[in-house]
Motif scaffolding. Structure first.
Motif, PDB file in Angstrom:
ATOM      1  N   GLU A  62       0.736  -1.416  -0.088  1.00 14.63           N
ATOM      2  CA  GLU A  62      -0.070  -0.140  -0.049  1.00 14.63           C
ATOM      3  C   GLU A  62       0.918   1.251  -0.079  1.00 14.63           C
ATOM      4  O   GLU A  62       1.955   1.158   0.555  1.00 14.63           O
ATOM      5  N   PRO A  63       0.477   2.409  -0.407  1.00  7.31           N
ATOM      6  CA  PRO A  63       1.025   3.605  -0.425  1.00  7.31           C
ATOM      7  C   PRO A  63       1.756   4.121   0.837  1.00  7.31           C
ATOM      8  O   PRO A  63       0.811   3.902   1.798  1.00  7.31           O
ATOM      9  N   GLY A  64       3.253   4.322   1.030  1.00  7.71           N
ATOM     10  CA  GLY A  64       3.744   4.402   1.923  1.00  7.71           C
ATOM     11  C   GLY A  64       4.179   3.377   2.888  1.00  7.71           C
ATOM     12  O   GLY A  64       5.033   3.544   3.941  1.00  7.71           O
ATOM     13  N   GLU A  66       6.208   0.788   1.229  1.00  4.98           N
ATOM     14  CA  GLU A  66       6.775  -0.123   0.398  1.00  4.98           C
ATOM     15  C   GLU A  66       7.659  -1.062   1.202  1.00  4.98           C
ATOM     16  O   GLU A  66       8.189  -1.857   0.644  1.00  4.98           O
ATOM     17  N   SER A  67       8.253  -0.566   2.268  1.00  5.73           N
ATOM     18  CA  SER A  67       9.335  -1.325   3.176  1.00  5.73           C
ATOM     19  C   SER A  67       8.478  -2.755   3.398  1.00  5.73           C
ATOM     20  O   SER A  67       9.241  -3.817   3.818  1.00  5.73           O
ATOM     21  N   ALA A  68       7.205  -3.003   3.408  1.00  5.23           N
ATOM     22  CA  ALA A  68       6.439  -4.157   3.709  1.00  5.23           C
ATOM     23  C   ALA A  68       6.856  -5.290   2.706  1.00  5.23           C
ATOM     24  O   ALA A  68       6.792  -6.415   3.191  1.00  5.23           O
ATOM     25  N   VAL A  69       7.466  -5.040   1.493  1.00  4.10           N
ATOM     26  CA  VAL A  69       7.846  -6.233   0.805  1.00  4.10           C
ATOM     27  C   VAL A  69       9.214  -6.430   0.939  1.00  4.10           C
ATOM     28  O   VAL A  69      10.366  -6.005   0.483  1.00  4.10           O
ATOM     29  N   PRO A 374       0.490  -4.889   4.934  1.00  4.55           N
ATOM     30  CA  PRO A 374       0.000  -4.221   3.755  1.00  4.55           C
ATOM     31  C   PRO A 374       0.057  -4.671   2.237  1.00  4.55           C
ATOM     32  O   PRO A 374       0.801  -3.662   1.590  1.00  4.55           O
ATOM     33  N   LEU A 375       0.114  -5.941   2.284  1.00 10.69           N
ATOM     34  CA  LEU A 375       0.503  -6.610   1.100  1.00 10.69           C
ATOM     35  C   LEU A 375      -0.766  -7.116   0.026  1.00 10.69           C
ATOM     36  O   LEU A 375      -1.684  -7.683   0.904  1.00 10.69           O
ATOM     37  N   THR A 376      -0.836  -6.856  -0.994  1.00 17.59           N
ATOM     38  CA  THR A 376      -1.715  -7.622  -1.925  1.00 17.59           C
ATOM     39  C   THR A 376      -0.774  -8.133  -3.046  1.00 17.59           C
ATOM     40  O   THR A 376       0.368  -8.009  -3.084  1.00 17.59           O
ATOM     41  N   PHE A 377      -1.298  -9.085  -3.718  1.00 15.08           N
ATOM     42  CA  PHE A 377      -0.684  -9.953  -5.001  1.00 15.08           C
ATOM     43  C   PHE A 377      -1.585  -9.448  -6.034  1.00 15.08           C
ATOM     44  O   PHE A 377      -2.612  -9.989  -6.393  1.00 15.08           O
TER      45      PHE A 377
END
Length: 594
Positions: A62-64, A66-69, A374-377
């Motif tokens: 999700e926006p903001g 990005e480090s979650a990936v 906050p991840l989607t695929f």
């Protein structure tokens, strides 16, 4: 007189070849019988040989965020997808990361392939739902609509705060289930959440002193939706993997639902659950940790600011209920992964304790953390892989393997002559054991034979032949020194054995390292190489050496026939050494006769 007598004895000691041959024969018969008894007489084939579907998923934050990936979150997502696919009975599917943000899912052709394709790209749905009632996994007779209110069979709690992980399988009857459902769903409000009196939102009505389950109470006739849910709960069979995989499909967070949960390995229960009170995104962090004071593994949870308010509200009301209605179910993809009971009001943080070990605590922590990611695929590609291309490559590989095997046999026959018979028999035994074990490993651990695995088996031919050559050359060295075959066989074995073990250890270590540091199909190559290396040790010790000992007692090999591969003249043995040995032995006997 004692020294010459000691010189004639074999350095390696007298072996008992019959026992070793009997042992490996019994093992071969038992493994072959197990293969036919299991009904899996051929190895399971991977996607490149059997065909199937290859899906590429790309993680998107999700926006903001990005480090979650990152690696940790991607590995957690891989575990969730693996559980989804395996729950559909496609246990041979491969799920692995590729690069930093891609996940590759390979689903071999077979049952549930279409359903698996539909589910692998869906974001995991994690919810905290209040438990209305619990029952045994098997279906029961549908309850009647006019059943009176009651509660499910109580379950003992194993926690000091939020309760145990899960407890024993309950035995609620159909009528009890009907009463609980009718009472819980009799007065929904505008949001679809039941309106209880003095209880948590979404939980059944209960007082501080619950009434006995057998006390009848007047309840209104359930509407069509309630009756349908009641029927679904009664007929749900959580012992069926297909029903477990489909039980949560299409259910909205605001709806009451049914779900399955595994209390212990192979022990399932079914749950009737109220609307979701807390979502997975309300969890800020969760992890399995060791409680040093109590000496037990627990799972800690921290909630977001909004999640803390929701969790405080539900735990405040659930703590006043009787079991099982004082519990909340942690539901992932329609399955209950834990259902702890609540003993006190909680807010920003909580812990789940019970019968955890390190692995189960960390697994539950990862599942809870995944709900907060906050991840989607996005599905990048869905490719249908036909078995035709893999079949052609397999055929080419088998032809190459057959050519290599033929060259090895030709070399053995030309160079070792009669000894090649022992080598060929040993290769046959090794091939038979490899085939049978691969066929058994398919249903046992989900091992699938792919092209790299076939390459590993072909490479193993050279490793196995190398062990025979080492032993044969040690025997021939002993004969060159003037010894006869029977003592040469025993004297050569300790030296050859050491060399064979060192060589196989290096090969196995390389295979183990390759298996650990790689993923996907390369692991198939490493696994097969390691397996065949271990089998090489078994075959050389339990078959090649005993057969060599027995054949050394025959005239063909024992007398050094020119086609035996052990002819002293052809090997360059020096006759004076043998005659000198005999002369020495004869002189040592003369004084004894005198």
């Amino acid at each position: 007189m004692a020294a010459p007598k000691k010189g004639r004895g074999p350095a390696g000691g007298q072996s008992r070849p019959g026992r070793a041959l009997a042992f490996i024969l019994i093992a071969m018969v038992a493994l072959t019988g197990g293969m036919f008894w299991s009904g899996h007489t051929t190895p399971r084939l991977g996607i490149d040989l059997a065909g199937g579907t290859s899906i590429t998923l790309k993680a998107k934050a999700e926006p903001g965020q990005e480090s979650a990936v990152n690696e940790t979150n991607m590995n957690t997502a891989v575990g969730i997808i693996e559980r989804r696919v395996n729950g559909l009975g496609v246990s041979e599917a491969e799920v692995q990361t590729q690069g930093r943000e891609n996940i590759i899912v390979n689903i071999p052709k077979g049952t549930n392939e279409k359903q698996a394709r539909e589910q692998v790209g869906t974001t995991a749905q994690l919810y905290f739902r209040p438990v209305l009632t619990v029952a045994a996994a098997a279906p029961q007779e549908a309850p009647t609509a006019d059943s009176s209110a009651g509660t499910g069979t109580p379950k003992p709690s194993a926690s000091a705060s939020t309760g145990g992980k899960k407890s024993a399988t309950p035995t609620a009857t159909a009528s009890t289930q009907g009463r609980a459902l009718s009472e819980a769903l009799k007065a929904p409000n505008a949001t679809g959440t039941p309106t209880p009196t003095g209880s948590a939102s979404g939980t059944p009505k209960a007082s501080a002193t619950p009434k006995a389950s057998g006390t009848p109470q007047a309840t209104p006739t359930p509407d069509a939706a309630t009756a349908a849910l009641q029927q679904k709960f009664a007929t749900l069979n959580c012992l069926d993997p297909k029903q477990r995989a489909a039980v949560g499909q299409g259910v909205k967070p605001s709806d009451s639902t049914v779900a399955c949960g595994e209390d212990a390995p192979g022990v399932w229960s079914k749950y009737l659950l109220g609307p979701a009170e807390v979502e997975g995104r309300d969890v800020d962090d969760a992890k399995g940790v060791l409680d040093q004071q109590r000496g037990m593994w627990i799972v800690t949870m921290d909630f977001t600011e909004a999640g803390s308010k929701k969790f405080q509200a539900i735990t405040s009301k659930l703590s006043q209920q009787a079991d099982p209605q004082n519990r909340f179910a942690i539901v992932l993809d329609g399955n209950v992964v834990s259902a702890p009971s609540v003993r006190q009001t909680l807010s920003a943080s909580a812990e789940i304790s019970g019968n955890f070990n390190q692995q189960s605590a960390q697994d539950l922590g990862n599942i809870l953390s995944y709900g907060a990611l906050p991840l989607t695929f996005d599905t990048q590609s869905v490719d249908t892989v036909t078995a035709a291309l893999g079949g052609e490559q397999l055929e080419a590989g088998l032809i190459a393997g057959a050519i290599g095997l033929a060259l090895v046999i030709i070399y053995l026959v030309v160079y070792y002559r009669g000894l090649s018979f022992i080598a060929i028999l040993s290769l046959g035994v090794s091939a038979l054991l490899t085939y049978v074990i691969m066929a058994l490993l398919g249903p046992a651990i989900g091992f699938a034979l792919n092209l790299p695995a076939v390459c590993g088996a072909i490479v193993a031919i050279g490793i196995t032949a190398d062990s025979f050559i080492v032993y044969f050359e040690r025997i021939r060295d002993e004969i060159r020194e003037g010894r006869t075959l029977r003592p040469a066989v025993e004297r050569a074995w300790p030296r050859a054995r050491r060399t064979i073990l060192v060589s196989d250890f290096v090969s196995f270590l390389a295979a183990a390292v390759l298996f650990v540091v790689t993923v996907g199909k390369v692991q198939g190559f490493a696994f097969t190489l390691g397996l065949t290396t271990l089998l090489d040790v078994v075959v050389v010790f339990l078959f090649t050496k005993p057969v060599m000992t027995l054949l050394a007692r025959t005239k063909f090999f024992g007398n050094g026939h020119k086609w035996s591969g052990l002819d002293p003249k052809r090997l360059g043995a020096k006759p004076p050494l043998r005659r000198s040995r005999r002369a020495t032995s004869a002189s040592s006997v003369e004084p004894k006769e005198a």
